[in-house]
Structures are given as structure tokens and as C-alpha cells.
Design an enzyme around this catalytic site. Structure first.
Site, mmCIF file in Angstrom:
data_model
loop_
_atom_site.group_PDB
_atom_site.id
_atom_site.type_symbol
_atom_site.label_atom_id
_atom_site.label_comp_id
_atom_site.label_asym_id
_atom_site.label_seq_id
_atom_site.Cartn_x
_atom_site.Cartn_y
_atom_site.Cartn_z
ATOM 1 N N ASN A 163 0.806 -1.069 -0.022
ATOM 2 C CA ASN A 163 0.038 0.094 0.094
ATOM 3 C C ASN A 163 0.777 1.140 -0.017
ATOM 4 O OD1 ASN A 163 -2.408 1.734 0.134
ATOM 5 N ND2 ASN A 163 -3.229 0.078 1.384
ATOM 6 N N HIS B 284 24.327 1.278 10.934
ATOM 7 C CA HIS B 284 25.391 2.188 10.839
ATOM 8 C C HIS B 284 26.186 1.878 12.488
ATOM 9 C CE1 HIS B 284 23.879 4.626 7.671
ATOM 10 N NE2 HIS B 284 22.933 5.030 8.199
ATOM 11 N N GLY C 247 -0.305 -1.360 9.110
ATOM 12 C CA GLY C 247 0.211 -0.129 8.970
ATOM 13 C C GLY C 247 1.220 0.793 9.702
ATOM 14 N N ALA D 225 -0.240 -3.144 13.609
ATOM 15 C CA ALA D 225 0.151 -1.910 13.106
ATOM 16 C C ALA D 225 0.987 -1.247 14.075
ATOM 17 C CB ALA D 225 -1.244 -1.132 13.044
ATOM 18 N N ARG E 67 -0.204 -14.368 20.150
ATOM 19 C CA ARG E 67 -1.016 -15.605 20.154
ATOM 20 C C ARG E 67 -0.482 -16.279 18.866
ATOM 21 N NH1 ARG E 67 -5.786 -15.331 17.135
ATOM 22 N NH2 ARG E 67 -6.504 -13.213 16.732
#
Length: 194
Positions: free
Chosen positions: A83, A113, A150, A168, A191
Site C-alpha cells: 500500500n 550504521h 500500517g 500496526a 498468540r
């Protein structure tokens, strides 16, 4: 050993290397073109992805905007959807299996880094400036049937098994085994995923 080979081997490498910068600029130009291509122009989007990515299966859908470092270190299986507004820093391989769903704003990092500034930048030049910072990498492997929610961040060196849901906003710092639902910062198994 070239800087490209060092990069893929996970050794310290110079990001300012000419070969690396050439591919980096190519990828930036291709992603700019992809992100500016009309949404319904599927043929042009397909052409750009063929030139940009290291490999892909059938039925890949990437919603613009999409950002990468090199592009050619990214590999998708079949039936994957990415997305909008995702960033893949593919300084090492990012391998994504079949049937992956990647929600908006997901970030996948393979580069990191040294924590010591002297190792990152080396000695300053006589004028006080520094070379490009030194970087190391570790690949990210994502299995089949994975849904990444997301805003999740996947850190370098992480492997995510098959049939996994990452919640998310999670920050995935360690490997996640197959058949689980995991979320949080740091991401932890909540779970089993039956």
C-alpha cells in the site's frame, strides 16, 4: 571485494562508492517515474517495476508513492500488495513471499550504521568535513501469507515466518516464527494464528 559485494556481505562499506551511487540514482529516478505515472497506466507501471526490482512473481500491486534505496535487492513472490507510502531500504536483500499484504507507511530497513561516530564517519578531512558514513547491512526475509500492519517498522536482519500478522505500529527487532500474531514496540508474539 567491491563496495557492492561488501554491502551484500554485511561488511562495512562506503555508501559514496561510484557503482553504488549510480544504482541509487537510477532507483530514485525509477521510483520518481513510478510515483508520477497515472494510476491507471498499468503497462508503464509494470515496465518500471521490471526495471527497478530484483525479481517478482505474478500479480504484484504497489500503490504510489513507493520508495527504495537500490530496488534491485527487492524480491516479491506471487499475489503481493504494497500500500501507499512504504519505504524499503534495500541495501541488502528484502525477500517477500507469496500472498503478502503490506499496509501503508511500512518501513523495511536492511541498513544500519556503527554506533561509534568515528567508525561511522572516519577521520575528518583537513577542512573538517567527512566522507559518506560507513554502513553495514543484514537481509530481511518475509514468508508466505504475511500481513504487515500500517506503520510497522521491520529492522535489519529480521526473518518473519509464514502465516504471520504483524500489528500496526509494531517495531520488529527480532525474528518472528510462523503461525503467530505479533505486535508492539518491540514486537512480541501475542498468540498463535490458526
Amino acid at each position: 571485494m567491491t563496495e557492492w559485494e561488501k554491502m551484500l556481505a554485511g561488511e562495512l562499506y562506503d555508501c559514496g562508492d561510484k557503482e553504488l551511487l549510480t544504482q541509487w540514482h537510477k532507483a530514485k529516478n525509477l521510483t520518481r517515474d513510478y510515483n508520477n505515472t497515472d494510476s491507471e497506466n498499468l503497462a508503464e507501471k509494470d515496465r518500471i517495476l521490471s526495471e527497478l526490482l530484483g525479481g517478482r512473481g505474478k500479480n504484484l500491486w504497489i500503490t504510489a508513492p513507493f520508495y527504495v534505496d537500490y530496488g534491485n535487492n527487492i524480491y516479491f513472490g506471487n499475489n503481493c500488495e504494497v500500500n501507499m507510502n512504504c519505504t524499503f531500504l534495500d541495501d541488502n536483500k528484502i525477500v517477500i513471499g507469496n500472498n503478502a499484504l503490506i499496509a501503508p507507511n511500512v518501513q523495511i530497513y536492511t541498513a544500519f550504521h556503527p554506533t561509534n561516530a568515528r567508525e561511522r564517519f572516519g577521520e575528518p578531512k583537513p577542512d573538517g568535513s567527512f566522507e559518506f558514513c560507513k554502513t553495514r547491512t543484514a537481509p530481511v526475509i518475509i514468508g508466505d501469507n504475511v500481513w504487515i500492519g500500517g506503520g510497522a517498522i521491520i529492522m535489519p536482519g529480521v526473518t518473519i515466518g509464514d502465516n504471520v500478522v504483524i500489528g500496526a505500529g509494531s517495531v520488529v527487532t527480532k525474528d518472528i516464527p510462523s503461525d503467530v500474531i505479533a505486535y508492539g514496540n518491540p514486537c512480541r508474539i501475542a498468540r498463535k494464528n490458526d
